[in-house]
Design an enzyme around this catalytic site. Structure first.
Site, PDB file in Angstrom:
ATOM      1  N   LYS A 156     -38.786   5.398  85.910  1.00 34.87           N
ATOM      2  CA  LYS A 156     -38.277   6.109  84.736  1.00 34.87           C
ATOM      3  C   LYS A 156     -39.338   7.056  84.139  1.00 34.87           C
ATOM      4  O   LYS A 156     -40.521   6.962  84.479  1.00 34.87           O
ATOM      5  CB  LYS A 156     -37.791   5.081  83.711  1.00 34.87           C
ATOM      6  CG  LYS A 156     -36.591   4.266  84.205  1.00 34.87           C
ATOM      7  CD  LYS A 156     -36.068   3.345  83.103  1.00 34.87           C
ATOM      8  CE  LYS A 156     -34.828   2.595  83.538  1.00 34.87           C
ATOM      9  NZ  LYS A 156     -34.294   1.767  82.419  1.00 34.87           N
ATOM     10  N   TYR A 214     -25.242   6.325  83.438  1.00 35.14           N
ATOM     11  CA  TYR A 214     -25.203   5.171  82.525  1.00 35.14           C
ATOM     12  C   TYR A 214     -23.856   5.068  81.804  1.00 35.14           C
ATOM     13  O   TYR A 214     -23.776   4.461  80.728  1.00 35.14           O
ATOM     14  CB  TYR A 214     -26.347   5.265  81.521  1.00 35.14           C
ATOM     15  CG  TYR A 214     -27.692   4.855  82.107  1.00 35.14           C
ATOM     16  CD1 TYR A 214     -27.944   3.524  82.463  1.00 35.14           C
ATOM     17  CD2 TYR A 214     -28.714   5.776  82.300  1.00 35.14           C
ATOM     18  CE1 TYR A 214     -29.170   3.134  82.997  1.00 35.14           C
ATOM     19  CE2 TYR A 214     -29.950   5.394  82.828  1.00 35.14           C
ATOM     20  CZ  TYR A 214     -30.159   4.068  83.168  1.00 35.14           C
ATOM     21  OH  TYR A 214     -31.378   3.677  83.693  1.00 35.14           O
ATOM     22  N   PHE A 269     -27.301   1.824  71.874  1.00 42.13           N
ATOM     23  CA  PHE A 269     -28.508   2.501  72.349  1.00 42.13           C
ATOM     24  C   PHE A 269     -28.217   3.641  73.320  1.00 42.13           C
ATOM     25  O   PHE A 269     -29.141   4.240  73.874  1.00 42.13           O
ATOM     26  CB  PHE A 269     -29.470   1.494  73.000  1.00 42.13           C
ATOM     27  CG  PHE A 269     -28.877   0.723  74.162  1.00 42.13           C
ATOM     28  CD1 PHE A 269     -28.819   1.278  75.437  1.00 42.13           C
ATOM     29  CD2 PHE A 269     -28.380  -0.564  73.975  1.00 42.13           C
ATOM     30  CE1 PHE A 269     -28.284   0.578  76.498  1.00 42.13           C
ATOM     31  CE2 PHE A 269     -27.835  -1.278  75.043  1.00 42.13           C
ATOM     32  CZ  PHE A 269     -27.784  -0.696  76.312  1.00 42.13           C
ATOM     33  N   ARG A 286     -34.433  -7.243  91.352  1.00 45.01           N
ATOM     34  CA  ARG A 286     -34.323  -7.575  89.926  1.00 45.01           C
ATOM     35  C   ARG A 286     -35.431  -8.566  89.538  1.00 45.01           C
ATOM     36  O   ARG A 286     -35.979  -8.493  88.443  1.00 45.01           O
ATOM     37  CB  ARG A 286     -32.943  -8.159  89.598  1.00 45.01           C
ATOM     38  CG  ARG A 286     -31.773  -7.189  89.768  1.00 45.01           C
ATOM     39  CD  ARG A 286     -31.695  -6.110  88.732  1.00 45.01           C
ATOM     40  NE  ARG A 286     -31.565  -6.596  87.390  1.00 45.01           N
ATOM     41  CZ  ARG A 286     -31.129  -5.838  86.370  1.00 45.01           C
ATOM     42  NH1 ARG A 286     -30.774  -4.563  86.561  1.00 45.01           N
ATOM     43  NH2 ARG A 286     -31.068  -6.333  85.163  1.00 45.01           N
ATOM     44  N   THR A 290     -35.082  -6.843  81.188  1.00 42.10           N
ATOM     45  CA  THR A 290     -34.904  -5.527  80.556  1.00 42.10           C
ATOM     46  C   THR A 290     -35.933  -5.308  79.439  1.00 42.10           C
ATOM     47  O   THR A 290     -36.525  -4.238  79.333  1.00 42.10           O
ATOM     48  CB  THR A 290     -33.482  -5.430  79.955  1.00 42.10           C
ATOM     49  OG1 THR A 290     -32.533  -5.794  80.970  1.00 42.10           O
ATOM     50  CG2 THR A 290     -33.188  -4.038  79.447  1.00 42.10           C
ATOM     51  N   ARG A 297     -41.977  -4.527  85.025  1.00 39.95           N
ATOM     52  CA  ARG A 297     -41.768  -4.192  83.609  1.00 39.95           C
ATOM     53  C   ARG A 297     -42.844  -4.823  82.729  1.00 39.95           C
ATOM     54  O   ARG A 297     -43.293  -4.211  81.765  1.00 39.95           O
ATOM     55  CB  ARG A 297     -40.357  -4.595  83.180  1.00 39.95           C
ATOM     56  CG  ARG A 297     -39.316  -3.561  83.658  1.00 39.95           C
ATOM     57  CD  ARG A 297     -37.912  -4.037  83.482  1.00 39.95           C
ATOM     58  NE  ARG A 297     -36.928  -2.958  83.623  1.00 39.95           N
ATOM     59  CZ  ARG A 297     -35.623  -3.169  83.754  1.00 39.95           C
ATOM     60  NH1 ARG A 297     -35.139  -4.405  83.771  1.00 39.95           N
ATOM     61  NH2 ARG A 297     -34.800  -2.153  83.884  1.00 39.95           N
ATOM     62  N   ASN A 314     -38.554   1.274  79.737  1.00 46.29           N
ATOM     63  CA  ASN A 314     -38.959   0.064  80.457  1.00 46.29           C
ATOM     64  C   ASN A 314     -39.305   0.314  81.929  1.00 46.29           C
ATOM     65  O   ASN A 314     -39.143  -0.562  82.770  1.00 46.29           O
ATOM     66  CB  ASN A 314     -37.908  -1.044  80.279  1.00 46.29           C
ATOM     67  CG  ASN A 314     -36.559  -0.657  80.839  1.00 46.29           C
ATOM     68  OD1 ASN A 314     -36.386   0.437  81.368  1.00 46.29           O
ATOM     69  ND2 ASN A 314     -35.603  -1.562  80.755  1.00 46.29           N
ATOM     70  N   HIS A 319     -35.673   1.186  86.915  1.00 48.07           N
ATOM     71  CA  HIS A 319     -34.277   0.743  87.035  1.00 48.07           C
ATOM     72  C   HIS A 319     -34.107  -0.029  88.340  1.00 48.07           C
ATOM     73  O   HIS A 319     -34.750   0.300  89.339  1.00 48.07           O
ATOM     74  CB  HIS A 319     -33.354   1.969  87.064  1.00 48.07           C
ATOM     75  CG  HIS A 319     -31.937   1.645  87.437  1.00 48.07           C
ATOM     76  ND1 HIS A 319     -31.022   1.180  86.512  1.00 48.07           N
ATOM     77  CD2 HIS A 319     -31.287   1.673  88.629  1.00 48.07           C
ATOM     78  CE1 HIS A 319     -29.865   0.943  87.139  1.00 48.07           C
ATOM     79  NE2 HIS A 319     -29.999   1.244  88.418  1.00 48.07           N
ATOM     80  N   GLU A 339     -24.813   3.983  92.875  1.00 45.19           N
ATOM     81  CA  GLU A 339     -25.994   4.645  92.320  1.00 45.19           C
ATOM     82  C   GLU A 339     -26.775   5.403  93.394  1.00 45.19           C
ATOM     83  O   GLU A 339     -27.255   6.506  93.154  1.00 45.19           O
ATOM     84  CB  GLU A 339     -26.886   3.607  91.630  1.00 45.19           C
ATOM     85  CG  GLU A 339     -26.225   3.025  90.385  1.00 45.19           C
ATOM     86  CD  GLU A 339     -26.946   1.818  89.797  1.00 45.19           C
ATOM     87  OE1 GLU A 339     -26.472   1.299  88.783  1.00 45.19           O
ATOM     88  OE2 GLU A 339     -27.987   1.400  90.353  1.00 45.19           O
TER      89      GLU A 339
HETATM   90  P1  IDP Z   1     -31.221  -3.229  83.050  1.00 48.02           P
HETATM   91  O1  IDP Z   1     -31.890  -1.878  83.249  1.00 48.02           O
HETATM   92  O2  IDP Z   1     -32.232  -4.340  82.997  1.00 48.02           O
HETATM   93  O3  IDP Z   1     -30.104  -3.488  84.042  1.00 48.02           O
HETATM   94  P2  IDP Z   1     -29.143  -2.693  81.078  1.00 48.02           P
HETATM   95  O4  IDP Z   1     -28.624  -3.695  80.098  1.00 48.02           O
HETATM   96  O5  IDP Z   1     -28.272  -2.328  82.239  1.00 48.02           O
HETATM   97  O6  IDP Z   1     -30.571  -3.206  81.584  1.00 48.02           O
HETATM   98  O7  IDP Z   1     -29.496  -1.393  80.247  1.00 48.02           O
HETATM   99  C1  IDP Z   1     -29.781  -0.168  80.896  1.00 48.02           C
HETATM  100  C2  IDP Z   1     -30.993   0.466  80.244  1.00 48.02           C
HETATM  101  O8  IDP Z   1     -30.689   0.786  78.888  1.00 48.02           O
HETATM  102  C3  IDP Z   1     -32.230  -0.432  80.135  1.00 48.02           C
HETATM  103  O9  IDP Z   1     -32.996  -0.499  81.322  1.00 48.02           O
HETATM  104  C4  IDP Z   1     -32.990   0.217  79.005  1.00 48.02           C
HETATM  105  O10 IDP Z   1     -33.666   1.400  79.426  1.00 48.02           O
HETATM  106  C5  IDP Z   1     -31.850   0.624  78.076  1.00 48.02           C
HETATM  107  N1  IDP Z   1     -31.585  -0.425  77.083  1.00 48.02           N
HETATM  108  C6  IDP Z   1     -30.975  -1.617  77.288  1.00 48.02           C
HETATM  109  N2  IDP Z   1     -30.873  -2.335  76.148  1.00 48.02           N
HETATM  110  C7  IDP Z   1     -31.445  -1.572  75.193  1.00 48.02           C
HETATM  111  C8  IDP Z   1     -31.645  -1.761  73.788  1.00 48.02           C
HETATM  112  O11 IDP Z   1     -31.282  -2.779  73.191  1.00 48.02           O
HETATM  113  N3  IDP Z   1     -32.276  -0.740  73.119  1.00 48.02           N
HETATM  114  C9  IDP Z   1     -32.674   0.416  73.747  1.00 48.02           C
HETATM  115  N4  IDP Z   1     -32.499   0.633  75.064  1.00 48.02           N
HETATM  116  C10 IDP Z   1     -31.893  -0.347  75.778  1.00 48.02           C
HETATM  117 MG    MG Z   2     -28.301  -2.537  84.309  1.00 46.07          MG
END
Ligand code: IDP
Ligand code: MG
Length: 139
Positions: A11, A51, A59, A87, A93, A104, A114, A117, A128
């Site tokens: 990212k 997304y 968010f 993962r 996350t 991460r 973070n 992805h 994807e």
């Molecule tokens: P993941 O990347 O671990 O699968 P997801 O829930 O699919 O997590 O969320 C996608 C992306 O959205 C996250 O990697 C992060 O960049 C962002 N994100 C997720 N939850 C939050 C939040 O609570 N605040 C801000 N950004 C978030």
């Molecule tokens: Mg995800």
């Protein structure tokens, strides 16, 4: 070869900080083979589409803004049990909840920025991957 492919993006925060090489090294060190890779920058509509599943989340705007803020590195990775193992390699996350030694934990700045992805299912890995590359049968 269902089950052997996942999709990743390094990212914008991690690319901007010069962590691309260190992260790729960990990915290869964990046994993943890079089968396709490119550095590119997402447009707003690319990020909204990628997304799209999170469109209703609070968010979402922050996520699109962040993901379009600079270049990313997109890649298709191959390994047995790729989705689940990747993962585990990247961690939770929220980096404050990610296990020691995960990508991460090591490189993420916040729950939003973070670092990386990883696809959450075989089906999404294909969707994807096809967003950035033309995946053929051999994948
Ligand atoms: P993941 O990347 O671990 O699968 P997801 O829930 O699919 O997590 O969320 C996608 C992306 O959205 C996250 O990697 C992060 O960049 C962002 N994100 C997720 N939850 C939050 C939040 O609570 N605040 C801000 N950004 C978030
Ligand atoms: Mg995800």
């Amino acid at each position: 070869m269902k089950g052997n492919i996942t999709f990743t993006m390094i990212k914008p925060d991690a690319v901007a900080d010069g962590n691309t090489g260190a992260i790729l090294s960990r990915i290869e060190g964990a046994g993943f083979r890079i089968v396709a890779m490119k550095k590119t920058q997402l447009s707003k509509s690319d990020a909204e589409k990628f997304y799209g599943i999170h469109r209703e989340r609070p968010f979402f705007r922050e996520l699109v803004e962040y993901m379009t803020s600079g270049p990313i590195v997109a890649a298709i990775l191959e390994k047995e049990n790729a989705v689940e193992d990747f993962r585990k390699l990247i961690g939770a996350t929220d980096p404050t909840k990610a296990e020691e030694g995960t990508i991460r934990k090591l490189f993420a700045k916040s729950i939003s920025a973070n670092a990386i992805h990883g696809s959450d299912s075989d089906e999404n890995a294909y969707i994807e991957g096809n967003f950035f590359f033309s995946m053929r049968e051999r994948f």
